[in-house]
Each structure stands twice: as C-alpha cells, then as structure tokens.
Design an enzyme around this catalytic site. Structure first.
Site: not given
Lengths: 364, 364
Positions: A81, A135, A338
């Site tokens: 993911d 995760e 991110h």
C-alpha cells in the site's frame, strides 16, 4: 487525496523488467491502503508462474517461499500500500529519477523483492517473500500483523529484511514506545479563595521538573547506539477561568532501547514518577537488531558493513516478537516518503538489488 | 431551565406589604436575565406613585432619587434578574422561610430597597435607588455598567450599598482579577528523536514552579484583610502522541487586593514571570472598601459594626471606578444563591430593612 484516471493502468506485472521499470509498473498500479486487491492479485499471479516458489495468500497478503532445505531461511518483506495519491501518478522518469506516489515508500523495495523472487531459483539460503497490505494506516489493519496472528509459520525465518526506504543503510532493530498518563489531583475552589483549594496544575511542576531533569540513556547493542527519550507529549488541566483546577494530566511518551522489555519500560516510567498516579495507556515493544546472527553478519558485509539504529517504531518489531531478528534496508530516501514530490533513484534500485543478490548467491 | 406557568403572576407591586410579602410578590414576577421588562415596568410604575422621588429609566434600569439637598447622598442598588428558574416558582412560605428562585439572590434585597423608597420621604441623607438588569450574565450586558456609561450622573453618591445577599454582614470592597497567558515555545521533533526538538511542556516546569512557590500577599485595608492568590487555571500543550510539542500555554488568574491598580497588578504578574512571554487577556479592577468614609462609618455602626473583605469580583467595583465607595449588605445566605432550594428568612429581610432604616433616619 486526489487520484487521477490512469488510462494505461496495468493489469499484470512483468517480472522480466529491470528493477526501475518494474517499480514504475508497480507505481502505476494505484494501491492506497485498503485498496490493494488488484495489486495483490497481480503479485500473486506473477509469482504463481515461478515453479521454484510455493505461494500462499491470506486476504491481500501474499507469501512466496523456496523449499530447498537450506540451513538458513531469510525473509524479505514489503508492503503493497501507499499513502493517498497526491496528483503524483502516473509515474514519470527524468534522468536517473523515477517520480510518483510510492516510488520511495516502498514500491522500489517491492520491485527488488519481485526481481529476486523471479531470478533466484537456487539461492544460498531458503527465501520467503512477504507482500502485505495496510501498513500506512492503523496498526489493527496491518497485514503483517494479520499474518503473524493467523499464519505465523509462513513467517518463520532466521533473519528478515524489511525493504523500507533506508537510503541503502542498514537500520537495525527498533526502539519500543510506551505512553502513560500521569494524573495529578487536587481540590476545586473559587479562584478568589484559592487557599480553600489545592491546585492540581501547580502539582505538575514537580512532574515536569523530573522530565526536564531526566537524563536519557544511550546504549550500544550489536554495535548500534540507541538513544532513549522520555517526554511529555501532552498536558491538560483546567476547569474555568475562575476555578482552582482539581485535575491535571501529563501524557508522556517513553521511547526505549530494545534491550528493555515492555514490562521493564513500564516499570522504569513508574519509577521515574514514583509517588504519582501513573497509567500506561499504549505500549509497543522494541526489536533487537540481531546483527550478531550469522545471516545478519553476512548481510551486513554484502551491503557495505555500515548500520545504524532505528529510532522510530517499525514493522521489524513484529518479526522480533516472532523471534526473527530483522532490519530495514531498501532503496530510496526515507525523508521523501509521503511527500508529493516523492521520487527514487533508478540506479539506487539496481544497486540495492545487486547487493541483496550478492548476499543470497555468494558461496557459503 | 424549566419555567412553569404562573396562573397568579402579579402585574403590579404593592409597596405597602411588609418586606417578606413584597419579596414573595417580586419572586412571583419571573425575571430571568434578559426578560426583566415586566418587572422593571412594575417597579417604575410603583415608584412613580411616590411624590418624594424623581424617577428615571434607561432600558430596563430604573433609578429613583430624593432631591432634598442633604449633605450626603447614599445609593442603594439591586439587580432585578435571576438565574433560570428551576422548578422553584411560585414562591411558598414555610414558617419563617420563603422559598423560590430569587428569594436570596436578590429579590429580598430589592424588596428592602422598595420598602425604604416607599416609606422614607424625609431621610437624613439624600437617597438614590437603582434597579438594574442582566447582572447574572455576561458583563457586557450588565445594566449597572450601561448606566455608568450612559448616565453616570444618575449614580453620583457618597456611598453605595449593593443589597446582594451577604448574610447580614457588611462585605467591603472587592478584589481585582486579572488573567494572563504565559506561553512557552520550543521546537517540534519526532518523539523517537526527541533530542532534535525542544520540549515546550518541559519548559513549563519552571513556570509552574514559580506558581507553586508563590507566597500570596495578605494586606489589611480599612480593617479588612484581603488575601491575594496567583493560580494556574488552565494549561494546554501537545501536538500528537509522537511529537515533541513546540508550544505550551499556562493561563494564570491573579486575584489581587484593591490597593493595587490594574496596571500594578499586570506589572506584578509580569515580574513573577520575568523571562517568559506574558500576555494579559482579561482584567477587572478591584474596589477599595472605603470604610473610613463618614457615611460608611455610620452605616457600619447601624448594621452592627462587623465587616469582612469581599474576595469575589462584584458590581461594587463599578461604583469604585465612578469614585463611589461601595459595600455589599443584604439579607439571605449567599451560599444559597443559584440553587434549586434557594430560600430566605423572612425575619432576616425585616431585620435588614430595620437596620438600614435606622441608619437613614437617625438624628445627625
């Protein structure tokens, strides 16, 4: 989250591509946490074409293993993911850089796993490849946690490498984390007659004083230095602007080296705040680096010999609770994870694959 | 709030009733803050029948004055509003006790005002009777404040008595109150690498330490002892459970004796927290008791000679800012104010009226 239609979204993976091109293919398979099914299907289908592997699946978690009867088994794990897409798909290449959501965290690592799975029919150690979901979100949904609970035998190994981005440095073990509430209680009164009350916020002076004076421990384990920390992460108290408050709560977070157990960490926090009401609200154990293990020593040598301690809590701790020493090692700069401008060096992907291949094929 | 229909709600006041019966009539006139018009109308109408008084009105505030050219003028003030009714209307009498919303706070005091207004055509001092609205709610709506701003001449006097419940003890002056925020700033970091940050909550240890060690002053003014207090009334800090917080705010409340001005009080708080960022957010001055004034001395003698300091902030401070010394003195137990079982002794109402009458009629 803003996802854009991918007119050329792939439906299958081509494991004959090089690591960089395979990373791009994985990146172009959107798989935000909770939405990994299509990618897990593709991974499973690709692995099932490889006769040297047995493949198992639980939910959107796929496990592939060699069964060669080697003296050691090494596990290579990665999550499928990503965080939500941020207008950064499809992937694109600029020189040596591949841009897009998940390039660093961690489809480049997954690409390396898949490349090794496809091309190492006869490794020097038995291999287990684990691909798991969820995760990036709450721990209760973590696919590795589900596998550990439902199929711990699938995760049996002598040593594990989590291919999270670590800038090609081995990050060993991880620190434990514990949160506790220290509650001060007093007696309410009108603030115009404060001597009739007992101010709970004033009592917190001594608690904060102990925190301010606290000397965190530094400890070396397997050659890695762990630095602990005990910190207030929240403080709350007060009833109204004219009331002596009768309660003040200090929430502390203890990050501790993996030579302490959860119970020892809790006992330490209670000792620091002896005389006060302490309630442990949250706890996750650390993980020893396990770098003294033969498999780890060989791994370290193959990856250049340098390692550093991991401070943040990571999934390596899940392996630790299963008795499997684990480290983080993967391509990509963890500081880019991110981020909208997430990207990864193509040559770093190739280099990571090369080093792991060397470790897993060297004469023993 | 639960109000019940009053089938026998009065529309006019009978000032020939005794103080207890008049209190019952006032209590049966519901007048929750913001809803005082009917009662203000009745008070105004009743006062306008008295030829020895001139009557003025501003909003739901009514002021009646004698104009006898006496050497001194005394002001008697009371608020018309009550807190919300709590199933405690209409009033009822049991033996010496009158039960109901407002019996203590402060329709018994208003009844004493009205009785004195009706029955003292020739007092030894000129008299000003002030009836005002919205005392029980936010300060900006307080009718006495509106009068002070719009018609300060109506409030001119040498001495003022606020007939708030004080258990028939003179409560002199009032303390000032000041609120300030003490803000600590640090540097955010992940709590797993706390040494990269600077914990603002830990910094608050020293601020709370100063508060815990603070020795509040006790000072005697006009024979009354005032006890100050400096207290944290709120503390807030924290970003998330894994972040070293970069801000912590301690809100302090300083209750100070009326020999300090607002500016001096603020300077004192800044001095206590020297070295820290201090912002005064709220301030109201105290009021000196003024008991050395001749009118106050005579009043004290008439009421039995005992007085105590007032700690909470009250409307006497509004008179103080107009240069009028003021005290609280009224029937009823202040601890019963705002309670469902609010009640007042009928004989205490009569006794309060008797003492004030004696003071205002004695030969001078």
């Amino acid at each position: 989250m803003s996802s854009q239609p991918l007119t050329s979204a792939p439906t299958a993976l081509d494991l004959t591509l090089d690591g960089g091109a395979l990373t791009a293919q994985l990146v172009d398979f959107p798989s935000v946490s909770g939405d990994e099914k299509a990618l897990a299907d593709a991974v499973e289908n690709a692995l099932r074409t490889l006769p040297h592997l047995t493949v198992d699946r639980y939910g959107n978690n796929v496990v592939a293993r060699t069964q060669l009867g080697r003296a050691e088994r090494v596990l290579l794990a990665g999550h499928l993911d990503t965080v939500p897409i941020a207008d950064n798909l499809p992937s694109r290449v600029e020189g040596d850089l591949l841009w897009g959501c998940g390039t660093t965290d961690m489809k480049s690592g997954v690409a390396v796993q898949l490349r090794l799975a496809a091309t190492l029919p006869d490794p020097n150690r038995d291999l287990t490849f684990v691909f798991y979901d969820c995760e990036e979100i709450e721990a209760a949904r973590n696919g590795l946690g589900h596998l550990a609970a439902q199929h711990p035998d699938w995760l049996a190994a002598d040593f594990a490498v989590l291919l999270e981005p670590s800038d090609a440095v081995v990050e060993g073990g991880c620190q434990g984390t514990l949160r506790a509430k220290v509650t001060l209680t007093g007696t309410r009164a009108h603030s115009a007659r404060s001597w009739l009350g007992d101010n709970a916020i004033h009592q917190a002076a001594a608690v904060l004083g102990r925190l301010a004076d606290y000397q965190p421990r530094r400890v070396e384990i397997d050659g890695l230095e762990y630095r602990e920390g005990l910190n207030a992460v929240r403080i709350e108290g007060g009833v109204a602007g004219n009331v002596i408050p009768d309660e003040c709560v200090v929430t502390v977070n203890f990050r501790y080296a993996p030579d302490r157990s959860e119970a020892e960490a809790a006992a330490h926090v209670r000792e620091v705040f002896q005389g006060y009401q302490v309630e442990v609200t949250d706890s996750a154990p650390g993980a020893l680096p396990g770098l003294a293990q033969p498999a780890a020593q060989a791994f370290l040598a193959a990856t250049g010999g340098s390692a550093r301690a991991k401070y943040g809590w990571t999934d390596v701790a899940r392996f630790s609770t299963l008795g499997v020493p684990a480290v983080n090692y993967g391509p990509g700069d963890p500081n880019l994870a991110h981020k909208r401008d997430e990207h990864c060096s193509l040559s770093a992907i190739a280099e990571c694959e090369r080093r792991l291949r060397e470790w897993l094929t060297a004469a023993r």
